[in-house]
Structures are given as C-alpha cells and as structure tokens.
Enzyme design. Structure first.
Site: not given
Ligand code: NAD
Length: 499
Positions: A148, A175-176, A225, A280
């Site tokens: 996301f 999906e966000r 993740s 990240c």
C-alpha cells in the site's frame, strides 16, 4: 465510484460478490468500495493476458520503448490527478504523493531504452564455421503483488520493465489504495499498449494464491511485509516460477561523534517521520556512537520532532505528514510504543494522546522519539512502520556495526560522519543492500538497482535497473554452423569443415 478490475483495456465490475472498503485515513470513514476477485476471476484475467502477450512480445523493442515514451508524457500530464488520488486513499501529503509518482516515472523513462537493454551477445567463430549468439526473450505472463505504501512507484517499478521486455502483466495492487494502479492501466492503453497486455485484478489472499498456482504465470514479483514475502517466495518457487520478493526493513543510521549534528538531526526527521514512517527505507533506528554524541544529537533532534505538523494532505504543503493507512496500523503502532515504555525505553517525545481537532476518528499518530532503546526490546526488533524513531546508544563504531550486522533486516542503512575512512569501511563491511553516506534515504536511481539483503529480500535479482531486465526476460543461446559451400553442377555441397 466503486472500483472494479482493469481487464482487456477497460474497467469491469467484479463478479465474486466480495468487496473491500477504501477508507479516508484522515476521517476514518469509508469513501467507496473495491471489488475483491475470486480465484476464477484471477484465472480468467491471466488467460486473457496470455492471449494478448505473443503479439506484444513479438514487437520490436523500440516499439515497446515508444509506448514507455508516450507513458512518460501522460504521467506528467496527469501528475496532479494521480497525486490527488494517491493522497485521498493513502493519506500522504501531496508533495510526497508527487514524489511517489515521480520515482515510478523515472523507471518508465529508463525503460524507453528497452532496445539497448535487451541487446544480446554474439561470438563470431566460436569454432570453425560456428557462431554463437544469445538473445533475451520475454517470460510470457508475469504477476506482480504490491504493497500500500507506494501505490504509484512500486507498481511502475515492476510493470514498466516487465512490459518493456515483452511480457504481459497481471497486477494485484494493495486492496487499500487501488485507484492509482487503475489509472496507470488506463494511461498505458492511451500510450498505445494493446488491450489485455496489462491487467489489474483487485483482491486479497484468494486472488494472490490463484496467481501463484496458475501455470501460465512464469514470474512473480512481490513487495510487502517479510512474512508474506517469504510465503509468496516459497509458494511461487515451489510451483516452478521465478520470484523476487522484497520484504520489510529496520534501517539504522549511525551517527559518528564527528558528524554535523544539525545535518544528522534534519536527516532523521525527514527520513524517520516523512510519510508517517510508512517507507521501507525510513530510518527507524538512530545509533549515536561514543560518549556524549547521543546527548548532542538529542538536543538538536527533540525540538525538531516536537515541531512536526501532522495533518490531512488537504491542509496545505506545510504538512509534514498525514495519517497512517488504517485503524489496525494505528493500533499496532501505539501498541508497540506502549511495549517500548513497558520494556524500559525512555519516551522523550511522547504523543500517545495525540488527537487532531475535527479528525478525531482519523488514523493520525503523533511523532514519537525513544532514547535508551536496547536490542532485546520489541520496538528494536520489529518493523514499526509508523512515526517512531528509536535511539540505541553505542559505545564504539564496532559495536554499532555489529548491531546493524546482527539485525534480521538489511534493506537500507546510513552513516553520518566527516571521516572518509570510517564511511568507506562501513559501506564495504555492512551486510545491508543499500548504504547512504551522509544520505539518510539511499534509494538508488532508476538505472541502478534497488534491493535489500537478509530478511528484506527473497530471491536474487533486484528491482529496476539492469537487474529488472534480467528478471523479466530469459536468455536463449543459439549455436549456429554455416560451413562455406561450393556449387558443383548446380548442386550445393558442404566443404569439409577442416578444408
Ligand atoms: P503486506 O505484506 O501486508 O501486503 C502486501 C501485498 O500482499 C498486498 O497486495 C496484500 O493484499 C498481499 N497479501 C497480504 N497478506 C497476504 C497473504 N497472507 N497471502 C497473499 N497475499 C497477501 O504489506 P503492506 O502492509 O501492504 O506494505 C508494507 C510493507 O511493505 C512493509 O513491511 C514495508 O517495509 C514493505 N515494503 C518493502 C519494500 C521493499 O522494496 N523492500 C518497498 C515497499 C514496502
């Protein structure tokens, strides 16, 4: 304005009956819904991509490069629209959202050079009358599963080189925040990409698993993740696909006693709290080295952190960062902060009761700065992915280096010093994929490659740069023999090779 899937050149409604909520992270309200694909919908999209791929893969690479060139113009044309859609779903500020689009755009620019990047190798006279050449060919249909936090940059880092190599791509965005990938798909069609070559299938685990198990899919790229990266890498490779899976991070910044403390403090604020720490490559651990360095650093750092302005992106360009992506993310971050306090770290900037007037239900988390963190604490070991920086004091440079080397993650790291010898030693010895020297967020540009080590990456070839062209194509080597012939009486005879 619910969001469906982008199949064969247009947006279509999902048929699974399943939908997810697209939240407004600033208010905590549902804005609209996204369709979540079933396995059958994913498989149908892959089959349609497979039908479209051969004609695209057969085009000469300059033609594919021209689509990338047109795409660069279209992204620049729509920069404001893309950035607004991105901020609306993700919550990051508009300048940050433009940076997200820009860093993706740079990889599209790089891919204009597809013809050069796909050039093969040739050996004349590998044996008597024998020539040998190698060429790079597309894999076929590849799948891309994205996170996301960079909904423009991450997909573009994968779609652009995959398409430039002649593949068809099936993208499963987060999906966000799926709007920007959907907009990019429409722009690719406008840029001249044939319909079906780039499909966007929205969904969650069911759609991903179908992609991983589909025999048509030849390669899988994942960013997200670490536990999911590890899972996807195992399942994709067990199914015989090539895979590159990029995971989480815990990026340390070493501050040597001779560092410029103002510069170091500014760097930690920008790299630790920018985009609410949801990067990240965020700096999440500051490691001041030697007697007194931590005190000098914190004296500069604390007032800067306290001054940060946290607000919705609609509040103007002086907002430092916006909300985190979801209520669950907020709860998780606050839980980790509490664990830091419970385990004995000193919370020197404490915003646990942060509330923004008018946005009480939004997913805002105020900035937090810890001191006296130790390596056994959960806030040190875990990727927090929020606006939290941990200070771990190190006595010596060797202790600091060992700390970074011993951490599970190895995405990025930085060292701040005026001493070239120390900087050089750090860059050559540290077991981390991307290193900054007086640069807090050492994200390589499009023509280098991006990737971490240790639990930040599963696979071998990196994102963008020359590695991406290697990942998204495979080598074929031809050995050919053309002995010189002589015509006798109208007949062709081969001359003996050793004549
Ligand atoms: P995530 O792992 O929750 O989700 C990533 C993608 O995987 C999404 O598309 C999601 O739908 C899918 N997914 C999640 N769980 C799944 C499951 N059990 N089975 C199949 N699919 C699943 O990650 P996120 O929260 O979207 O992104 C944040 C993470 O991404 C952070 O850890 C961050 O460090 C990492 N990240 C890494 C890089 C890098 O290059 N190393 C870049 C950006 C983000």
């Amino acid at each position: 304005m619910d969001i469906g899937h982008f199949i064969n050149g247009k947006m279509v409604k999902g048929t699974s009956g399943q939908q997810g909520d697209i939240m407004n992270p600033a208010t905590g309200e549902v804005q609209y819904k996204v369709d979540l694909a079933s396995a059958a919908e994913m498989n149908a999209a892959i089959e349609a991509a497979a039908a479209a791929q051969p004609a695209w893969g057969a085009k000469n690479p300059q033609v594919r490069g021209r689509v990338m060139m047109a795409m660069v113009g279209l992204i620049n044309r729509d920069m404001d629209k893309l950035a607004e859609a991105l901020s609306r779903e993700h919550g990051k500020t508009i300048p940050d959202a433009k940076g997200d689009v820009q860093r993706g755009l740079e990889v599209v620019e790089y891919c204009i050079g597809a013809a050069e990047l796909l050039k093969g190798e040739y050996t004349v006279g590998a044996g008597t009358g024998i020539d040998m050449y190698s060429m790079r060919q597309p894999l076929g249909v590849v799948g891309s599963i994205m996170p996301f936090n960079f909904p423009a940059m991450m997909p573009l880092w994968h779609i652009a080189p995959a398409l430039a190599c002649g593949n068809a791509v099936v993208l499963k965005p987060s999906e966000r925040d799926p709007s920007v990938p959907m907009m990019l798909a429409a722009l690719f069609v406008e840029a001249g990409l044939p319909e079906g070559v780039f499909q966007v299938v929205n969904g969650k685990n069911e759609a991903v698993d179908a992609l991983l198990d589909n025999d048509i899919i030849q390669g899988v790229s994942f960013v997200g993740s670490t536990p999911v990266a590890q899972y996807i890498y195992s399942r994709a490779t067990a199914n015989g696909k090539r895979a590159q899976c990029f995971g989480g991070a815990k990026n340390h910044m070493i501050i040597m006693p001779d560092a410029d403390m103002d510069q170091a403090a500014d760097a930690i604020v920008g790299a630790g709290f920018g985009a609410a720490g949801e990067r990240c490559m965020a700096i999440s651990v500051a490691v001041p080295v030697g007697e007194g360095t931590a005190d000098r650093l914190l004296e500069k750092l604390v007032p800067r952190v306290e001054k940060l302005r946290v607000a919705p992106y609609t509040d103007g360009d002086d907002v430092d960062y916006g909300p985190v992506v979801s209520a669950e993310a907020k709860e998780r971050i606050l839980g980790l902060i509490q664990s830091g306090v419970d385990q004995g770290a000193t919370l020197v900037v404490d915003n646990r009761d942060f509330k923004l007037q008018g946005y009480e239900n939004g997913f805002f988390v105020g900035p937090h700065l810890f001191d006296n963190v130790t390596t056994d604490m959960d806030i040190y070991k875990t990727e927090i992915f929020g606006p939290v920086v941990c200070t771990v004091r190190a006595e010596t440079y060797d202790d600091a280096l060992k700390m970074v080397m011993d951490h599970d993650y190895g995405n990025g790291t930085a060292i701040f010093t005026r001493d070239g010898d120390t900087a050089r030693d750090y860059a050559s010895r540290v077991n981390v994929g991307m290193v900054g020297i007086n640069v807090p967020v050492p994200v390589p540009l499009a023509y280098h490659t991006f990737g971490g080590w240790k639990k930040s990456m599963f696979g071998d070839l990196n994102q963008h740069g020359p590695d991406s062209f290697k990942f998204y194509s495979r080598t074929k080597t031809v050995t050919s023999r053309w002995p010189s012939g002589i015509k006798e009486g109208g007949e062709f005879h081969f001359k003996a090779i050793d004549d």
